[in-house]
Design an enzyme around this catalytic site. Structure first.
Site: not given
Length: 189
Positions: A44, A130
């Site tokens: 995620h 990220h």
């Protein structure tokens, strides 16, 4: 000692992209030695880490996030390289980077503000989108930055995906995968 559950809001990575990432992670594991690899279902992009939360604050955050995202459009993102956090010779986090996206930054700002209005004290570090892949370097030799180039061999072109949901996740430290989707906030497609 009781472990308290934590909550966070994140961009969900689509299943097809997770499967591609899973295959890439298996190849990356052959080169990189980290103690903990993220389960591919847990991939995620965190927007706001809420931590432990009482039900009232959590409910307020859900209402606020739903409100600020109600007219927000889905966005295209591209995963384009690997990176690290921590010391260059012994990183604490290995992550996959996304190309710069003003739309993603705008969504993060909305979610962050909505969470703060619900009473959450959030991290103040700059947003660095990220996808965490692994934690804690355990290699016998120092980490070499050139090893990050494996991504370009596995994925010569950036890996595109459509981000069409923000999700409130709950952490279950004793399970694998450990993140459970509690509430979905669909973005307009």
């Amino acid at each position: 000692m009781e472990q308290r559950t934590h909550y966070f809001l994140a961009v969900r990575i689509p299943e097809e992209t997770k499967r591609i990432m899973k295959a890439h992670i298996e190849k990356i594991k052959e080169v990189h030695r980290f103690s903990r690899w993220v389960h591919y279902q847990d991939l995620h992009i965190t927007l706001a880490f809420l931590g432990p939360a009482n039900p009232e604050k959590l409910a307020a955050a859900e209402i606020n996030v739903e409100d600020v995202l109600s007219d927000t459009k889905a966005l295209k993102l591209k995963i384009n390289k690997l990176g690290i956090f921590g010391q260059e010779d012994s990183p604490r986090v290995l992550w996959a980077d996304t190309e710069e996206s003003t739309e993603l930054k705008a969504i993060r700002k909305k979610v962050f503000s909505a969470s703060e209005r619900a009473g959450f004290q959030l991290e103040t570090r700059p947003f660095r989108p990220h996808i965490t892949v692994a934690r804690k370097w355990t290699g016998a030799h120092p980490f070499q930055m050139e090893q990050l180039e494996i991504w370009n061999k596995l994925q010569p072109e950036p890996l595109p995906f459509q981000a069409s949901e923000v999700v409130l996740y709950q952490t279950h430290l004793n399970k694998t995968p450990k993140y459970e989707a509690i509430t979905l906030f669909p973005l307009q497609t």
